[in-house]
Design a protein around this motif. Sequence first.
Motif, PDB file in Angstrom:
ATOM      1  N   ALA A   1      26.602  44.652  40.137  1.00 59.66           N
ATOM      2  CA  ALA A   1      25.247  45.023  39.737  1.00 59.66           C
ATOM      3  C   ALA A   1      24.249  43.931  40.099  1.00 59.66           C
ATOM      4  N   PHE A   2      24.712  42.685  40.102  1.00 55.25           N
ATOM      5  CA  PHE A   2      23.856  41.549  40.460  1.00 55.25           C
ATOM      6  C   PHE A   2      24.012  41.158  41.927  1.00 55.25           C
ATOM      7  N   HIS A   3      24.655  42.050  42.714  1.00 55.44           N
ATOM      8  CA  HIS A   3      24.798  41.842  44.154  1.00 55.44           C
ATOM      9  C   HIS A   3      25.625  40.601  44.487  1.00 55.44           C
ATOM     10  N   ILE A   4      26.561  40.273  43.596  1.00 58.12           N
ATOM     11  CA  ILE A   4      27.544  39.216  43.875  1.00 58.12           C
ATOM     12  C   ILE A   4      28.786  39.936  44.376  1.00 58.12           C
ATOM     13  N   THR A   5      29.041  39.868  45.651  1.00 53.26           N
ATOM     14  CA  THR A   5      30.063  40.715  46.266  1.00 53.26           C
ATOM     15  C   THR A   5      31.405  40.009  46.419  1.00 53.26           C
ATOM     16  N   PHE A   6      32.411  40.672  45.920  1.00 57.91           N
ATOM     17  CA  PHE A   6      33.810  40.276  46.140  1.00 57.91           C
ATOM     18  C   PHE A   6      34.659  41.487  45.796  1.00 57.91           C
ATOM     19  N   PRO A   7      35.891  41.568  46.308  1.00 57.69           N
ATOM     20  CA  PRO A   7      36.741  42.733  46.010  1.00 57.69           C
ATOM     21  C   PRO A   7      37.101  42.771  44.529  1.00 57.69           C
ATOM     22  N   TYR A   8      37.525  43.951  44.081  1.00 64.40           N
ATOM     23  CA  TYR A   8      37.901  44.100  42.675  1.00 64.40           C
ATOM     24  C   TYR A   8      38.914  43.045  42.246  1.00 64.40           C
ATOM     25  N   THR A   9      39.881  42.749  43.102  1.00 62.33           N
ATOM     26  CA  THR A   9      40.894  41.749  42.735  1.00 62.33           C
ATOM     27  C   THR A   9      40.293  40.357  42.586  1.00 62.33           C
ATOM     28  N   GLY A  10      39.120  40.135  43.161  1.00 61.20           N
ATOM     29  CA  GLY A  10      38.453  38.849  42.965  1.00 61.20           C
ATOM     30  C   GLY A  10      38.079  38.620  41.516  1.00 61.20           C
ATOM     31  N   SER A  11      37.909  39.712  40.764  1.00 64.72           N
ATOM     32  CA  SER A  11      37.592  39.571  39.342  1.00 64.72           C
ATOM     33  C   SER A  11      38.766  38.968  38.570  1.00 64.72           C
ATOM     34  N   PHE A  12      39.985  39.027  39.144  1.00 63.11           N
ATOM     35  CA  PHE A  12      41.132  38.403  38.480  1.00 63.11           C
ATOM     36  C   PHE A  12      40.946  36.884  38.421  1.00 63.11           C
ATOM     37  N   LEU A  13      40.375  36.322  39.474  1.00 66.73           N
ATOM     38  CA  LEU A  13      40.073  34.894  39.486  1.00 66.73           C
ATOM     39  C   LEU A  13      38.987  34.558  38.466  1.00 66.73           C
ATOM     40  N   VAL A  14      37.909  35.346  38.461  1.00 70.08           N
ATOM     41  CA  VAL A  14      36.826  35.122  37.501  1.00 70.08           C
ATOM     42  C   VAL A  14      37.363  35.247  36.079  1.00 70.08           C
ATOM     43  N   MET A  15      38.179  36.254  35.849  1.00 74.20           N
ATOM     44  CA  MET A  15      38.738  36.511  34.523  1.00 74.20           C
ATOM     45  C   MET A  15      39.583  35.337  34.042  1.00 74.20           C
ATOM     46  N   THR A  16      40.370  34.760  34.934  1.00 75.52           N
ATOM     47  CA  THR A  16      41.221  33.632  34.559  1.00 75.52           C
ATOM     48  C   THR A  16      40.383  32.443  34.115  1.00 75.52           C
ATOM     49  N   LEU A  17      39.316  32.158  34.850  1.00 70.23           N
ATOM     50  CA  LEU A  17      38.460  31.038  34.471  1.00 70.23           C
ATOM     51  C   LEU A  17      37.669  31.350  33.203  1.00 70.23           C
ATOM     52  N   LEU A  18      37.339  32.621  32.994  1.00 69.63           N
ATOM     53  CA  LEU A  18      36.665  32.999  31.750  1.00 69.63           C
ATOM     54  C   LEU A  18      37.584  32.794  30.542  1.00 69.63           C
ATOM     55  N   VAL A  19      38.871  33.035  30.720  1.00 71.33           N
ATOM     56  CA  VAL A  19      39.828  32.790  29.637  1.00 71.33           C
ATOM     57  C   VAL A  19      39.786  31.323  29.228  1.00 71.33           C
TER      58      VAL A  19
ATOM     59  N   VAL B   1      47.387  37.918  32.509  1.00 74.52           N
ATOM     60  CA  VAL B   1      46.249  37.296  33.209  1.00 74.52           C
ATOM     61  C   VAL B   1      46.748  36.434  34.359  1.00 74.52           C
ATOM     62  N   LEU B   2      47.787  35.652  34.102  1.00 73.97           N
ATOM     63  CA  LEU B   2      48.291  34.772  35.153  1.00 73.97           C
ATOM     64  C   LEU B   2      48.988  35.553  36.264  1.00 73.97           C
ATOM     65  N   LEU B   3      49.642  36.673  35.920  1.00 78.73           N
ATOM     66  CA  LEU B   3      50.239  37.515  36.953  1.00 78.73           C
ATOM     67  C   LEU B   3      49.154  38.123  37.845  1.00 78.73           C
ATOM     68  N   MET B   4      48.080  38.603  37.235  1.00 77.62           N
ATOM     69  CA  MET B   4      46.975  39.174  38.007  1.00 77.62           C
ATOM     70  C   MET B   4      46.290  38.103  38.853  1.00 77.62           C
ATOM     71  N   PHE B   5      46.150  36.926  38.275  1.00 75.19           N
ATOM     72  CA  PHE B   5      45.584  35.811  39.024  1.00 75.19           C
ATOM     73  C   PHE B   5      46.469  35.451  40.215  1.00 75.19           C
ATOM     74  N   GLY B   6      47.788  35.389  39.969  1.00 76.18           N
ATOM     75  CA  GLY B   6      48.716  35.086  41.050  1.00 76.18           C
ATOM     76  C   GLY B   6      48.676  36.134  42.144  1.00 76.18           C
ATOM     77  N   PHE B   7      48.552  37.413  41.740  1.00 78.59           N
ATOM     78  CA  PHE B   7      48.454  38.490  42.736  1.00 78.59           C
ATOM     79  C   PHE B   7      47.250  38.270  43.637  1.00 78.59           C
ATOM     80  N   PHE B   8      46.117  37.876  43.020  1.00 78.78           N
ATOM     81  CA  PHE B   8      44.915  37.663  43.828  1.00 78.78           C
ATOM     82  C   PHE B   8      45.090  36.517  44.815  1.00 78.78           C
ATOM     83  N   VAL B   9      45.537  35.376  44.328  1.00 74.54           N
ATOM     84  CA  VAL B   9      45.603  34.210  45.218  1.00 74.54           C
ATOM     85  C   VAL B   9      46.641  34.393  46.317  1.00 74.54           C
ATOM     86  N   LEU B  10      47.647  35.245  46.085  1.00 75.04           N
ATOM     87  CA  LEU B  10      48.670  35.471  47.110  1.00 75.04           C
ATOM     88  C   LEU B  10      48.283  36.559  48.102  1.00 75.04           C
TER      89      LEU B  10
END
Length: 350
Positions: A244-262, A127-136
Amino acid sequence: MRSRGRSILILAVTAGLLAFFFRDVDVAGVWTEIRRANPWLLILAVVATLLTYIFRAWRWQTLLAPIGTASFSNSFRTTVIGFAADTFVPRAGEVIRPYLLARIEGLRPTAAFATIIIERLLDLAVVLLMFGFFVLTVPAGVVSGDADKFAHVKFWGSVAAGASIVGLGFLFALAGHPERLGRAAGRVEAVLPARAARLLAQFVEAFAQGLAVMRHPDRLAISLVLSFPLWMSIAAGIWLTSQAFHITFPYTGSFLVMTLLVVGVAMPTPGAIGGFHAAYQICVETFFAASADQAVGAAIVLHAISFVPVTALGLFYMAQDGLTFSGVRKIAQAPGQESGTAVNGTGAAS
């Protein structure tokens, strides 16, 4: 009495998180957003989310291999039952699924439980590697809102990643010499009754057996590789639901959401209620310019996608195996038992 106090505390935490989540909610607006959501994307989100349990079962088989053989069917069933149990008893699944699988496959429960610790370390690292990939790699303009807040997220993410690597190295060093753990536990006899010290030594040695995969770099590497599609499937479920709810961000943006969900699901509430919702809402409103109605509606639906299907399947397996809620609760309250209730070939208590 202690159990009642814990239940009251959990109820209070859940109520507080839900009160925060539903503050100033426009019910009509949220319902409108839910009705506007793209159903086909939500169906794909359900499929992506369910795929994660297949990857979890495969990975668990790999982690268990050094201590014994576990079939995919039993690994999958007990994994699903464990996650279903978490919906009703926070953290119960981490005890229940290794206990049930150990009884079915003839493994030592303590050793099987140790593999869950390795799972958590791998999950945190990935999770942290994917998060780091997104922020970088995030392009300019993708993240909206306060730049200082995003800078803080990046900083603390880096700190957490470093801590997880250090922790993994520490466990690797200990697991490489399980006999040292046994000797250290034996020294406790100086301050504990001899019988208690011997039981402690047996527990530590069994736990070290569960860490045996750490001494097999090839199997550990396979487990790490399997962790990526597992979490990418989770990220896909988050991204598809958001789209689906028209909240737009790239797929890698879900890495940020996922980290906060953890972080959100770390709150000890049944089914991560409240913590999950608040974490998603805060993230998409703060960093992806979602409206309050969109964020609340998407959080409710994403939580349902994440928990309802696996809970329903888990309850189905429990009914097949003759497991009851009271039996599951007893197992969860008695971790580390090397003997006790027998379990038949499908996992039913007898």
